[in-house]
Design a protein around this motif. Structure first.
Motif, short mmCIF file in Angstrom:
data_model
loop_
_atom_site.label_atom_id
_atom_site.label_comp_id
_atom_site.label_asym_id
_atom_site.label_seq_id
_atom_site.Cartn_x
_atom_site.Cartn_y
_atom_site.Cartn_z
N UNK A 23 0.86 -1.18 0.00
CA UNK A 23 0.00 0.00 0.00
C UNK A 23 0.90 1.23 0.00
N UNK A 24 0.99 1.90 -1.14
CA UNK A 24 1.92 3.00 -1.27
C UNK A 24 1.30 4.37 -1.02
N UNK A 25 -0.01 4.44 -1.10
CA UNK A 25 -0.70 5.69 -0.82
C UNK A 25 -1.76 5.42 0.25
N UNK A 26 -1.47 5.84 1.46
CA UNK A 26 -2.35 5.57 2.59
C UNK A 26 -3.18 6.80 2.94
N UNK A 27 -4.48 6.61 3.02
CA UNK A 27 -5.39 7.68 3.41
C UNK A 27 -5.89 7.35 4.82
N UNK A 28 -5.44 8.12 5.79
CA UNK A 28 -5.77 7.86 7.19
C UNK A 28 -6.96 8.72 7.61
N UNK A 29 -8.00 8.06 8.11
CA UNK A 29 -9.16 8.77 8.62
C UNK A 29 -9.31 8.54 10.11
N UNK A 30 -10.36 9.10 10.69
CA UNK A 30 -10.63 8.92 12.12
C UNK A 30 -12.08 8.50 12.33
N UNK A 31 -12.27 7.51 13.19
CA UNK A 31 -13.60 7.06 13.55
C UNK A 31 -14.23 8.08 14.50
N UNK A 32 -15.53 7.96 14.78
CA UNK A 32 -16.18 8.90 15.72
C UNK A 32 -15.51 8.96 17.09
N UNK A 33 -14.85 7.85 17.49
CA UNK A 33 -14.15 7.84 18.78
C UNK A 33 -12.71 8.34 18.66
N UNK A 34 -12.38 8.91 17.48
CA UNK A 34 -11.05 9.48 17.19
C UNK A 34 -9.96 8.43 16.96
N UNK A 35 -10.34 7.17 16.88
CA UNK A 35 -9.34 6.15 16.58
C UNK A 35 -9.00 6.20 15.09
N UNK A 36 -7.71 6.34 14.73
CA UNK A 36 -7.33 6.39 13.31
C UNK A 36 -7.59 5.05 12.62
N UNK A 37 -7.90 5.11 11.33
CA UNK A 37 -8.07 3.89 10.55
C UNK A 37 -7.62 4.15 9.12
N UNK A 38 -7.36 3.06 8.41
CA UNK A 38 -6.88 3.13 7.04
C UNK A 38 -8.08 3.03 6.09
N UNK A 39 -8.31 4.07 5.33
CA UNK A 39 -9.45 4.09 4.41
C UNK A 39 -9.19 3.19 3.20
N UNK A 40 -10.21 2.43 2.83
CA UNK A 40 -10.16 1.67 1.58
C UNK A 40 -9.41 0.36 1.62
N UNK A 41 -8.93 -0.06 2.79
CA UNK A 41 -8.18 -1.32 2.89
C UNK A 41 -8.58 -2.06 4.17
N UNK A 42 -8.69 -3.39 4.12
CA UNK A 42 -9.03 -4.18 5.31
C UNK A 42 -7.82 -4.43 6.20
N UNK A 43 -7.05 -3.40 6.44
CA UNK A 43 -5.83 -3.49 7.22
C UNK A 43 -5.99 -2.64 8.48
N UNK A 44 -5.54 -3.16 9.60
CA UNK A 44 -5.65 -2.46 10.87
C UNK A 44 -4.26 -2.11 11.41
#
Length: 212
Positions: free
Chosen positions: A61-82
């Motif tokens: 994954x060379x382009x990572x888009x990091x988002x935040x859940x409602x509880x502010x926990x970061x997550x990786x958008x568009x991939x089933x990776x934690x």
């Protein structure tokens, strides 16, 4: 699953800031530049650098888009990776897996009085620590397990540490079972990962040091 880690280095701070900071979003850059201590800035920066390096080198994954859940926990958008990041003192670590995961590392501070934290333990946990030969080591083992579980669960400070008890590296929070596994990076630190995936009990984490 992979765990990447690095130790901060004041002599490399300007180089790291110049090399990596502009690769991130303006919001992230602003957060980094708000830190007054170079240690805090470098720990936060390296946590994100470890994540991007791990995603690219081990998951393609060379382009990572990091988002935040409602509880502010970061997550990786568009991939089933934690992923999850933790830092303490001079060490920062990032775990990346294909199942929900939490990680906690703690510097084993010999000046800590574990009795000050009794109210954050269950009775069984306190007795286990109190009766152990190495009380400081036992306390930090307990602490990293609990924190890793909270980070895997995702609610953070909404759940008190004394509201659940870890026995045989397992615990239950609101009907959901979590498993913990300690691992070794450095003798000065306690390290633990946690997940709802039972396979974590048998997995051997792949550790990679990121040289700065």
């Amino acid at each position: 699953m992979i765990i990447l880690y690095s130790f901060i280095d004041e002599s490399r701070h300007k180089f790291l800031m110049d090399r990596y900071l502009n690769a991130f979003s303006e919001d992230f850059k602003e957060d980094i530049l708000k830190y007054r201590r170079w240690q805090d800035a470098q720990l936060s920066l390296l946590g994100r650098v470890l994540l991007l390096h791990g995603l690219s080198a081990h998951f393609g994954i060379n382009e990572a888009d990091i988002g935040k859940l409602p509880n502010n926990k970061p997550f990786l958008k568009g991939h089933p990776i934690h992923f999850n990041i933790s830092h303490s003192k001079n060490l920062v670590a990032c775990v990346i897996a294909d199942f929900p995961i939490g990680i906690d590392i703690e510097f084993s501070d010999e000046t800590i009085n574990y009795l000050d934290f009794k109210f954050q333990m269950t009775g069984g946990e306190f007795e286990e620590i109190h009766q152990s030969e190495d009380k400081i080591s036992s306390f930090f083992s307990y602490w990293t397990k609990k924190e890793a579980v909270l980070k895997a669960e995702g609610s953070g400070m909404m759940i008190s540490l004394d509201s659940f008890e870890i026995l045989n590296n397992e615990c239950v929070i609101e009907g959901k079972k979590f498993f913990t596994k300690e691992f070794f990076i450095d003798k000065r630190y306690n390290c633990c990962i946690a997940s709802t995936d039972i396979n974590i009990k048998n997995v051997v984490p792949f550790l990679e040091v990121f040289k700065i």
